[in-house]
Design a protein around this motif. Structure first.
Motif: not given
Length: 568
Positions: A489-492, A494-495, A497-498, A506
């Motif tokens: 998921s995006k929530v998982q 995102d850190p 990707v950042e 993602n």
């Protein structure tokens, strides 16, 4: 006239033979001989005595009813003659006589026998470097050494310790020193991983991380050059290829050699590993002499080669067989698949069969799968990740080995125990895919991990699953040789990707079919999910679109954090 049976060695196998034989032959004259005064103890429990799990030394040689298993116990309770502090000197096979030396009296005695059992065990290997005989340098092979080690530590005499060897005893002793006593402990191992004879790289790396996470310093792929000190002051330091380690205690855990000299001098056959050769009835090349335990060679039922397997569990099984056969039966010990388990701080490890490297050395063409999955139903409150690896021959699909790790030891051991008996029957990967396992949410998933690890390997062998293990992925990613497609998921994601920018793509699984055009075709991508299944399905989706330059990270992020510090 009653049958005269003499048993040389009274630690594990010897007492088992004696007690079993007494139960089935009340008239036999049974004599146990040992050079020590402490007998019938659980040597595998020594690290747990040093580490405080076993409070008293007597706990290692007492019964479940707290009776001390000493000379008087065997004579009064079991009706077995016991001679301690006596060493077997020679066997006269023609006269059927054993010469022993009473060590305290320096007196020799000849004892006639009808049947003789050799249970002389094994001796720790003494490495060739200088300093191994200094005070405060201990192998861990008997209760006297165990007591001496614990006495030193409990008196506050040890601030730093070095354990030479990362096999089972070395690791267990390192945990004992670190966990209870807070001794600054370093393990030095010349092989490239811990437990090199038991585990392959992936599962061994989890064990090594457990050790480092709990404060044990690891020098892997390094050699000891010498132990420094004097007879008066004892150990001062250990010099290795990586530097000098100050210490006041050294544990030698560098392997064992079988005590086979008595047998060899009597003309009995000795194997390539210096162990006594026995047949499946546990007879030596003399039909009136049996042998078992750490001093014999046993058949590896997977590769057909003989090996040493110094385990108390095997010794007890062999002891029962020997006693039965002395009494006229024809029971057999066919060999071993090397089933083994160990606790390393908060994790349990178990294995059976061959590692990947051992399978390759034996002439197989091995392939393996690695999975991470909950050991109970994923929704059950105390479920934990378990990690499992299955190894098979590519051509024949014959299963060759299994390894597992996880925080709940009952779950880990039971999974390996379920597969271990199948090795001798040359089980196919498909047999493990469909292996029946009990299911209830507090104990397992509906599709058990043993089925899923086989399903994954089946897919690899069929060519539909193109994997990369977590360790190789980490190397490639850190070298900037690959990018990641994260289908979580995006929530998982995102850190990540950042932190990693365009190196970490993602696209959640539920969006992948609609966004396959965003996937590059001119470079390799490693696909990631939480534990592996979703990323495998993503690999299939992309393959159907002609995008085949993908590698599925086996075990997913769960495996990555098990073998490596988190990537963020």
């Amino acid at each position: 006239m009653s049958k005269r049976v003499i048993i040389i060695g009274a630690v594990a196998l010897g007492p088992k033979v004696a007690c079993r034989l007494r139960r089935i032959d009340p008239d036999a004259t049974i004599t146990l001989i040992d050079r020590d005064n402490l007998i019938s103890y659980g040597g595998c429990g020594i690290p747990y005595y040093v580490g405080g799990d076993v409070a008293d030394l007597e706990g290692l040689y007492s019964t479940i009813a707290h009776a001390i298993r000493d000379k008087a116990f065997f004579e009064m309770v079991k009706g077995i003659n016991v001679i301690t502090r006596a060493e077997a000197i020679s066997i006269d096979r023609k006269k059927k006589s054993l010469t022993i030396r009473h060590l305290d009296e320096n007196r020799d005695e000849d004892l006639p026998y009808d049947k003789l059992v050799i249970a002389t065990g094994a001796t720790p290997v003494q490495p060739p470097f200088p300093g191994v005989t200094l005070p405060q340098v201990f192998p861990v092979s008997n209760l006297h050494q165990a007591k001496a080690i614990k006495d030193m530590i409990s008196k506050g005499e040890v601030e730093n310790a070095v354990v030479i060897g990362a096999g089972a005893i070395g690791i267990e002793m390192a945990e004992a020193l670190t966990d209870l006593w807070a001794v600054d402990t370093t393990i030095v191992e010349m092989a490239e991983r811990v437990l090199p004879q038991a585990l392959g790289r992936n599962i061994a790396t989890i064990a090594q991380k457990q050790l480092t996470d709990h404060g044990v310093k690891m020098l892997i792929g390094e050699r000891v050059l010498r132990i420094n000190g004097t007879e008066e002051t004892g150990v001062e330091s250990v010099e290795t290829t990586a530097g000098t380690l100050p210490c006041q205690l050294v544990i030698l855990a560098t392997g064992i050699r079988p005590n086979s000299e008595l047998a060899a001098n009597a003309g009995l056959a000795i194997g390539k590993n210096r162990g006594i050769i026995v047949d499946q009835c546990m007879r030596t090349t003399d039909p009136d002499i049996y042998a078992g335990g750490d001093c014999i060679e046993v058949m590896n039922l997977v590769n057909g080669q003989t090996l040493l397997m110094p385990l108390g569990s095997l010794a007890n099984r062999q002891g029962r067989i020997i006693a039965s056969n002395i009494n006229g039966r024809c029971e057999q010990f066919k060999g071993t698949v090397g089933t083994f388990c160990i606790k390393v701080f908060e994790m349990a490890f178990a294995t059976a069969g061959l590692t990947f490297d051992q399978a390759k050395a034996a002439g197989f063409d091995p392939a393996y799968s690695t999975v991470a999955q909950s050991d109970r139903a994923h929704f059950y409150p105390d479920s934990e990740f378990m990690y499992m690896e299955l190894i098979a021959d590519r051509r024949t699909r014959r299963v060759l080995g299994v390894e597992a790790a996880g925080p709940q030891g009952d779950a880990v051991k039971s999974r390996v125990d379920a597969i271990a008996p199948l090795f001798q029957y040359r089980a196919d990967v498909s047999d493990i895919c469909t292996l029946e396992a009990g299911y209830s949410p507090p104990y397992a998933s509906a599709m058990d991990i043993i089925n899923n690890v086989a399903n994954s390997l089946d897919n690899i062998l069929e060519g539909t699953h193109n994997p990369i293990d977590a360790i190789e992925f980490i190397k490639k990613f850190e070298a900037k040789e690959t990018r990641v497609l994260d289908v979580r998921s995006k929530v998982q994601a995102d850190p990540f990707v950042e932190k990693y920018g365009d190196r970490w793509i993602n696209i959640p699984q539920d969006e992948l079919r609609q966004r396959t055009d965003e996937i590059p075709t001119d470079e390799e991508l490693c696909i990631l999910c939480g534990s592996g299944p979703r990323s495998y399905e993503a690999q299939l989706v992309l393959a159907a679109k002609g995008k085949n330059r993908t590698l599925n990270i086996q075990g997913g992020y769960g495996m990555i954090i098990a073998v490596h510090p988190p990537l963020i």
